[in-house]
Design a protein around this motif. Structure first.
Motif, PDB file in Angstrom:
ATOM      1  N   CYS A  81      24.526  71.983  22.692  1.00 49.45           N
ATOM      2  CA  CYS A  81      25.745  72.867  22.669  1.00 49.45           C
ATOM      3  C   CYS A  81      26.188  73.298  24.171  1.00 49.45           C
ATOM      4  CB  CYS A  81      25.667  73.992  21.766  1.00 49.45           C
ATOM      5  SG  CYS A  81      27.245  74.775  21.551  1.00 49.45           S
ATOM      6  N   TYR A  82      27.352  73.063  24.622  1.00 44.54           N
ATOM      7  CA  TYR A  82      27.814  73.416  25.937  1.00 44.54           C
ATOM      8  C   TYR A  82      28.060  74.725  25.864  1.00 44.54           C
ATOM      9  CZ  TYR A  82      32.726  72.876  24.703  1.00 44.54           C
ATOM     10  OH  TYR A  82      33.888  72.864  24.218  1.00 44.54           O
ATOM     11  N   SER A  83      28.640  75.240  24.905  1.00 46.72           N
ATOM     12  CA  SER A  83      29.102  76.823  24.616  1.00 46.72           C
ATOM     13  C   SER A  83      28.162  77.652  24.183  1.00 46.72           C
ATOM     14  CB  SER A  83      30.463  76.475  23.886  1.00 46.72           C
ATOM     15  OG  SER A  83      30.325  76.149  22.702  1.00 46.72           O
ATOM     16  N   GLU A  84      26.901  77.130  23.643  1.00 43.77           N
ATOM     17  CA  GLU A  84      25.888  77.947  22.989  1.00 43.77           C
ATOM     18  C   GLU A  84      26.340  78.603  21.772  1.00 43.77           C
ATOM     19  OE1 GLU A  84      22.809  79.836  25.806  1.00 43.77           O
ATOM     20  OE2 GLU A  84      24.539  79.192  27.280  1.00 43.77           O
ATOM     21  N   SER A  85      27.387  77.735  21.178  1.00 40.51           N
ATOM     22  CA  SER A  85      28.000  78.536  19.855  1.00 40.51           C
ATOM     23  C   SER A  85      27.021  78.982  18.885  1.00 40.51           C
ATOM     24  CB  SER A  85      29.103  77.738  19.530  1.00 40.51           C
ATOM     25  OG  SER A  85      30.013  77.776  20.356  1.00 40.51           O
ATOM     26  N   GLY A 134      25.892  73.656  29.521  1.00 38.37           N
ATOM     27  CA  GLY A 134      25.395  74.716  28.541  1.00 38.37           C
ATOM     28  C   GLY A 134      23.857  74.343  28.315  1.00 38.37           C
ATOM     29  N   LEU A 135      23.520  74.223  27.082  1.00 38.63           N
ATOM     30  CA  LEU A 135      22.144  74.140  26.632  1.00 38.63           C
ATOM     31  C   LEU A 135      21.479  72.538  27.172  1.00 38.63           C
ATOM     32  CD1 LEU A 135      22.151  75.625  23.086  1.00 38.63           C
ATOM     33  CD2 LEU A 135      20.835  76.553  25.341  1.00 38.63           C
ATOM     34  N   ALA A 136      22.438  71.618  27.330  1.00 37.74           N
ATOM     35  CA  ALA A 136      22.136  70.486  27.643  1.00 37.74           C
ATOM     36  C   ALA A 136      21.595  70.455  29.223  1.00 37.74           C
ATOM     37  CB  ALA A 136      23.384  69.343  27.388  1.00 37.74           C
ATOM     38  N   GLY A 137      21.835  71.339  29.676  1.00 37.59           N
ATOM     39  CA  GLY A 137      21.623  71.272  31.138  1.00 37.59           C
ATOM     40  C   GLY A 137      20.405  71.770  31.481  1.00 37.59           C
ATOM     41  N   ARG A 138      19.355  72.338  30.351  1.00 41.26           N
ATOM     42  CA  ARG A 138      18.111  72.919  30.615  1.00 41.26           C
ATOM     43  C   ARG A 138      17.191  71.830  31.021  1.00 41.26           C
ATOM     44  NH1 ARG A 138      17.118  74.871  24.777  1.00 41.26           N
ATOM     45  NH2 ARG A 138      18.551  72.930  24.210  1.00 41.26           N
ATOM     46  N   GLU A 139      16.226  72.015  32.016  1.00 43.86           N
ATOM     47  CA  GLU A 139      15.370  71.165  32.441  1.00 43.86           C
ATOM     48  C   GLU A 139      14.724  70.412  31.331  1.00 43.86           C
ATOM     49  OE1 GLU A 139      12.865  72.148  36.017  1.00 43.86           O
ATOM     50  OE2 GLU A 139      13.703  74.200  36.085  1.00 43.86           O
ATOM     51  N   GLU A 140      14.203  71.150  30.404  1.00 41.93           N
ATOM     52  CA  GLU A 140      13.582  70.159  29.213  1.00 41.93           C
ATOM     53  C   GLU A 140      14.430  69.368  28.480  1.00 41.93           C
ATOM     54  OE1 GLU A 140      12.700  72.312  25.673  1.00 41.93           O
ATOM     55  OE2 GLU A 140      10.520  71.470  25.744  1.00 41.93           O
ATOM     56  N   PHE A 141      15.623  69.673  28.256  1.00 45.83           N
ATOM     57  CA  PHE A 141      16.665  68.797  27.626  1.00 45.83           C
ATOM     58  C   PHE A 141      16.818  67.557  28.784  1.00 45.83           C
ATOM     59  CE2 PHE A 141      20.524  67.077  26.020  1.00 45.83           C
ATOM     60  CZ  PHE A 141      20.416  67.048  24.703  1.00 45.83           C
ATOM     61  N   ALA A 142      17.164  67.979  30.135  1.00 44.36           N
ATOM     62  CA  ALA A 142      17.709  66.962  30.935  1.00 44.36           C
ATOM     63  C   ALA A 142      16.436  65.894  30.922  1.00 44.36           C
ATOM     64  CB  ALA A 142      17.729  67.469  32.309  1.00 44.36           C
ATOM     65  N   GLU A 143      15.105  66.289  30.837  1.00 46.45           N
ATOM     66  CA  GLU A 143      14.011  65.304  30.931  1.00 46.45           C
ATOM     67  C   GLU A 143      13.811  64.459  30.001  1.00 46.45           C
ATOM     68  OE1 GLU A 143       9.063  65.903  31.634  1.00 46.45           O
ATOM     69  OE2 GLU A 143      10.111  67.373  31.795  1.00 46.45           O
ATOM     70  N   HIS A 144      13.962  64.995  28.686  1.00 41.83           N
ATOM     71  CA  HIS A 144      13.803  64.381  27.387  1.00 41.83           C
ATOM     72  C   HIS A 144      14.919  63.872  26.718  1.00 41.83           C
ATOM     73  CE1 HIS A 144       9.539  65.690  27.630  1.00 41.83           C
ATOM     74  NE2 HIS A 144       9.971  66.856  27.751  1.00 41.83           N
ATOM     75  N   GLU A 145      16.015  64.248  26.943  1.00 37.99           N
ATOM     76  CA  GLU A 145      17.247  63.795  25.979  1.00 37.99           C
ATOM     77  C   GLU A 145      18.328  63.250  26.913  1.00 37.99           C
ATOM     78  OE1 GLU A 145      17.725  63.449  23.072  1.00 37.99           O
ATOM     79  OE2 GLU A 145      15.655  64.337  22.394  1.00 37.99           O
ATOM     80  N   LEU A 146      18.708  63.873  28.107  1.00 40.03           N
ATOM     81  CA  LEU A 146      19.998  63.249  28.694  1.00 40.03           C
ATOM     82  C   LEU A 146      19.434  61.648  29.066  1.00 40.03           C
ATOM     83  CD1 LEU A 146      20.973  65.866  31.447  1.00 40.03           C
ATOM     84  CD2 LEU A 146      22.075  65.189  29.143  1.00 40.03           C
ATOM     85  N   LEU A 147      20.560  60.786  28.842  1.00 32.73           N
ATOM     86  CA  LEU A 147      19.995  59.417  29.230  1.00 32.73           C
ATOM     87  C   LEU A 147      19.775  59.372  30.907  1.00 32.73           C
ATOM     88  CD1 LEU A 147      22.762  57.387  27.472  1.00 32.73           C
ATOM     89  CD2 LEU A 147      20.690  58.297  26.555  1.00 32.73           C
ATOM     90  N   ASP A 148      18.906  58.492  31.462  1.00 31.70           N
ATOM     91  CA  ASP A 148      18.789  58.236  32.604  1.00 31.70           C
ATOM     92  C   ASP A 148      19.772  57.177  33.167  1.00 31.70           C
ATOM     93  OD1 ASP A 148      18.033  55.486  32.303  1.00 31.70           O
ATOM     94  OD2 ASP A 148      15.870  56.398  31.954  1.00 31.70           O
TER      95      ASP A 148
END
Length: 354
Positions: A27-31, A199-213
């Motif tokens: 969630c980008y707004s952390e709603s 937001g939450l998708a910018g966390r290092e953990e999320f970036a490493e495991h969930e954002l597409l490379d």
């Protein structure tokens, strides 16, 4: 800032509330994890009128979950009566048959968020049991109601699915076209939008495991992939793949084309200069339009912004840049919330997939 012929933004995205029954990992707004901040009664309509006065062509009501706001249909009708096209983004959590008819006859477009073709995937991404069943039920009701309204000759809006693509659901995109879409014959759009590091998708953990490379992004947004998805979908369904790269707001693009004519509005009227990043610069209820535009342009041209975003080359670069901008321009409450992200058990640890 580029403007429409009426002298204002062409599009407004209004996060009408931060209240939400879900706890989405991206969630980008952390709603649902912060005060709702949405207005009630007359102040809500006053803000609606202030946005109408900017003379946009389109407004999107998002959140959070807009349907938890009492009076949201009155807000939408107010926009429509003023000649502004209104769209709704919803999780579908609390849609019943009566509400399905009300939103279809009020909004020009309705998008239901569905991030998996199975309950296992969707519920883990959305952080709430039964969220898949609720979204599918909303789509069923919208489909049945749309066909009923058509048979009665009643004008109404269209509906579709909006999917945030990440590693946990990348393997299911074909199934959206072959298994999910055929269930809803009246559905008109299926949008696969790249999850970006806000937001939450910018966390290092999320970036490493969930954002597409970067390789996955290139494959997803390539012509062959889009062509395949369209070939699998039912005839008449518009299938789109959106890389969402405009949300990066590259300094070179802004220098060449100006600030995009889209205004990002928080629940109480605060204006974010850059939709993907924290940092408000004005308020629609307090500040004149020319002041808003000047402050938005100034933030986009800020040397720290230009330097930080100018160095982005990869998705991980983008995530790091987003974190830097949020810490630089966020409020003390924003920074406290950012600090709590790593100390709170948020549903981000999804199984990585290739």
């Amino acid at each position: 800032m580029k403007e429409n012929s009426g002298g204002g933004p062409t599009d407004i995205i209004w996060e009408i509330t931060y209240a939400c029954p879900l706890r989405c990992s991206h969630c980008y707004s952390e709603s649902g994890r912060r005060p709702s901040r949405h207005l009630k009664g007359e102040p809500l309509l006053e803000l609606t009128d202030a946005l109408i006065a900017l003379r946009p062509r389109n407004v999107v009501l998002a959140g959070g979950e807009p349907l938890v706001v009492k009076g949201v249909l009155d807000v939408a009708r107010r926009f429509t009566d003023a000649g502004v096209r209104a769209a709704l983004y919803t999780s579908g959590w609390n849609v019943d048959r009566a509400k399905a008819e009300a939103i279809l006859t009020t909004f020009q477009r309705v998008a239901v968020s569905l991030d998996g073709t199975t309950a296992e995937v969707h519920n883990r991404i959305r952080g709430r049991d039964r969220s898949f069943d609720r979204a599918m039920n909303a789509l069923r009701l919208l489909d049945e109601t749309s066909r009923e309204l058509t048979s009665r000759g009643v004008a109404h809006g269209t509906f579709g699915i909006d999917c945030s693509v990440m590693r946990s659901n990348l393997h299911q995109l074909d199934e959206f076209c072959t298994r999910i879409a055929p269930l809803f014959p009246a559905m008109r759009t299926l949008v696969f939008g790249l999850t970006v590091p806000g937001g939450l998708a910018g966390r290092e953990e999320f970036a490493e495991h969930e954002l597409l490379d970067d390789e996955q992004v290139a494959r997803l947004t390539g012509r062959e992939r889009t062509r395949r998805l369209r070939s699998l979908a039912p005839a008449g369904l518009s299938v789109m793949v959106d890389d969402n790269m405009r949300l990066l707001m590259r300094p070179d693009d802004i220098a060449a084309n100006g600030v995009p004519p889209v205004l990002q509005v928080e629940p109480d009227g605060d204006i974010r200069a850059m939709s993907s990043y924290l940092g408000t610069v004005a308020n629609v209820l307090r500040d004149a339009p020319d002041v808003i535009w000047e402050r938005v342009a100034a933030r986009c041209a800020d040397p720290f912004v230009v330097e930080t975003l100018g160095g982005v080359r990869t998705m991980r670069d983008w995530a790091a840049a987003a974190r830097s901008l949020d810490l630089r321009f966020g409020t003390p409450a924003d920074r406290a919330r950012i600090a709590a992200r790593t100390a709170t058990d948020l549903p981000a640890r999804l199984p990585a997939r290739s």
